[in-house]
Design a protein around this motif. Structure first.
Motif, PDB file in Angstrom:
ATOM      1  N   ALA A 165       0.953  -1.350  -0.128  1.00  0.00           N
ATOM      2  CA  ALA A 165      -0.123  -0.011   0.267  1.00  0.00           C
ATOM      3  C   ALA A 165       0.901   1.386  -0.083  1.00  0.00           C
ATOM      4  O   ALA A 165       1.596   1.269   0.917  1.00  0.00           O
ATOM      5  CB  ALA A 165      -1.108   0.055   1.270  1.00  0.00           C
ATOM      6  N   VAL A 166       0.744   2.203  -0.934  1.00  0.00           N
ATOM      7  CA  VAL A 166       1.497   3.301  -0.940  1.00  0.00           C
ATOM      8  C   VAL A 166       1.332   4.061   0.154  1.00  0.00           C
ATOM      9  O   VAL A 166       2.247   4.809   0.597  1.00  0.00           O
ATOM     10  CB  VAL A 166       1.020   4.194  -2.602  1.00  0.00           C
ATOM     11  N   ALA A 167       0.082   4.177   0.796  1.00  0.00           N
ATOM     12  CA  ALA A 167      -0.228   4.830   1.686  1.00  0.00           C
ATOM     13  C   ALA A 167       0.646   4.391   3.188  1.00  0.00           C
ATOM     14  O   ALA A 167       0.606   5.416   4.034  1.00  0.00           O
ATOM     15  CB  ALA A 167      -1.594   4.903   2.240  1.00  0.00           C
ATOM     16  N   ASP A 168       1.181   3.141   3.230  1.00  0.00           N
ATOM     17  CA  ASP A 168       1.755   2.859   4.391  1.00  0.00           C
ATOM     18  C   ASP A 168       3.389   3.136   4.122  1.00  0.00           C
ATOM     19  O   ASP A 168       4.006   2.419   5.075  1.00  0.00           O
ATOM     20  CB  ASP A 168       1.622   1.306   4.385  1.00  0.00           C
ATOM     21  N   ILE A 169       3.712   3.467   2.944  1.00  0.00           N
ATOM     22  CA  ILE A 169       5.170   3.873   2.931  1.00  0.00           C
ATOM     23  C   ILE A 169       5.572   4.847   3.594  1.00  0.00           C
ATOM     24  O   ILE A 169       5.319   5.907   3.714  1.00  0.00           O
ATOM     25  CB  ILE A 169       5.541   4.032   1.269  1.00  0.00           C
ATOM     26  N   TYR A 170       7.163   4.668   4.560  1.00  0.00           N
ATOM     27  CA  TYR A 170       7.342   5.709   5.360  1.00  0.00           C
ATOM     28  C   TYR A 170       8.465   6.613   4.375  1.00  0.00           C
ATOM     29  O   TYR A 170       8.183   7.884   4.539  1.00  0.00           O
ATOM     30  CB  TYR A 170       8.114   5.159   6.335  1.00  0.00           C
ATOM     31  N   TRP A 171       9.411   6.030   3.959  1.00  0.00           N
ATOM     32  CA  TRP A 171      10.456   6.607   3.221  1.00  0.00           C
ATOM     33  C   TRP A 171      10.938   5.840   2.026  1.00  0.00           C
ATOM     34  O   TRP A 171      10.835   4.710   2.363  1.00  0.00           O
ATOM     35  CB  TRP A 171      11.296   7.408   3.889  1.00  0.00           C
ATOM     36  N   LEU A 172      11.649   6.431   1.024  1.00  0.00           N
ATOM     37  CA  LEU A 172      12.425   5.538   0.025  1.00  0.00           C
ATOM     38  C   LEU A 172      13.764   6.185   0.193  1.00  0.00           C
ATOM     39  O   LEU A 172      14.024   7.374   0.106  1.00  0.00           O
ATOM     40  CB  LEU A 172      11.842   5.694  -1.276  1.00  0.00           C
ATOM     41  N   VAL A 173      14.801   5.138  -0.112  1.00  0.00           N
ATOM     42  CA  VAL A 173      16.082   5.627  -0.089  1.00  0.00           C
ATOM     43  C   VAL A 173      17.076   5.005  -1.316  1.00  0.00           C
ATOM     44  O   VAL A 173      16.518   3.817  -1.389  1.00  0.00           O
ATOM     45  CB  VAL A 173      16.983   5.792   1.402  1.00  0.00           C
ATOM     46  N   SER A 174      17.585   5.778  -2.067  1.00  0.00           N
ATOM     47  CA  SER A 174      18.107   5.350  -3.213  1.00  0.00           C
ATOM     48  C   SER A 174      19.653   4.920  -3.041  1.00  0.00           C
ATOM     49  O   SER A 174      20.353   5.567  -2.104  1.00  0.00           O
ATOM     50  CB  SER A 174      18.167   6.089  -4.228  1.00  0.00           C
TER      51      SER A 174
END
Length: 253
Positions: A165-174
């Motif tokens: 679920a997109v709404a449950d994503i905290y953060w993204l790191v590359s």
């Protein structure tokens, strides 16, 4: 939140249907629903969130898999694959107007089922980005994107897609050619770019605060001019994005 891909099978031959269920289970698709006629298929579509349908074209009934396909196209907007013993030109011409996501010719192998299912899911999720469409089974091994469909990020894990679920994503790191996606439950690693993911994520909720980070604003607990905090984890704010990020954080609070 993690969620399985739900697959509907429409097949009036019980042995064939069970064989297809077993193949899908072996491929780690565990949420599979079976229907033997049009009415059962529509009932399952109303009761469950179906992500993909495998439809036998010829049923021993007045309404066939083609009738279900028309409903999928008009009302439910989900991808479907026709499963048939007939690969002649007349059959193809009769059903192509429904715009199926693929054809699976009986008898099929586990490898063909795997390729057909994942290509159908991938192409449907990327239907607004035709340049990314997968054209043939030979390109199956190159499916590295993580498309978003109906509020879920489809992430490839081994031999299947899972829904996050997109709404449950905290953060993204590359990290070079990979992106780590952090949610409440777990972390996922995908082969993708932060730029491509940012183009798909809802801009009202997500912001790129640093060349290596995208953050979901609703989970930001506190911030300073140079950092923001999610679950007590400090995430940097770059100088180039500082003004935009701080303005959005102030507005969201």
């Amino acid at each position: 939140m993690y969620s399985s891909i739900n697959i509907l099978i429409l097949e009036d031959e019980l042995i064939i249907a069970q064989d297809l269920v077993e193949i899908l289970n072996e491929l780690n698709y565990q949420e599979v629903f079976m229907a033997r006629n049009y009415e059962q298929a529509i009932a399952l579509l109303e009761q469950h969130t179906i992500d993909l349908a495998l439809l036998d074209i010829n049923l021993k009934a007045a309404k066939t898999g083609v009738d279900v396909a028309h409903q999928l196209r008009l009302k439910y907007n989900i991808p479907f694959i026709f499963v048939t013993s007939y690969s002649d030109n007349d059959t193809i011409q009769d059903v192509k107007q429904t715009k199926p996501s693929g054809f699976l010719i009986k008898p099929y192998t586990k490898e063909l089922v795997l390729a057909s299912v994942e290509i159908a899911l991938f192409n449907f999720a990327n239907r607004n980005h035709p340049e990314e469409f997968v054209a043939s089974n030979s390109e199956f091994s190159e499916l590295e994107s993580s498309p978003i469909v109906n509020g879920y990020l489809l992430i490839k894990e081994k031999y299947r897609f899972v829904k996050v679920a997109v709404a449950d994503i905290y953060w993204l790191v590359s990290d070079k050619n990979y992106v780590e996606i952090i949610t409440q439950d777990r972390r996922y690693i995908v082969r993708n770019s932060l730029k491509k993911l940012m183009e798909q994520l809802p801009s009202e909720n997500f912001i790129k605060c640093h060349k290596q980070y995208i953050v979901n604003l609703k989970f930001v607990s506190s911030f300073t001019p140079n950092s923001l905090f999610v679950n007590e984890v400090e995430i940097p704010i770059s100088r180039s994005t500082q003004e935009e990020v701080l303005n959005l954080l102030i507005k969201s609070n």
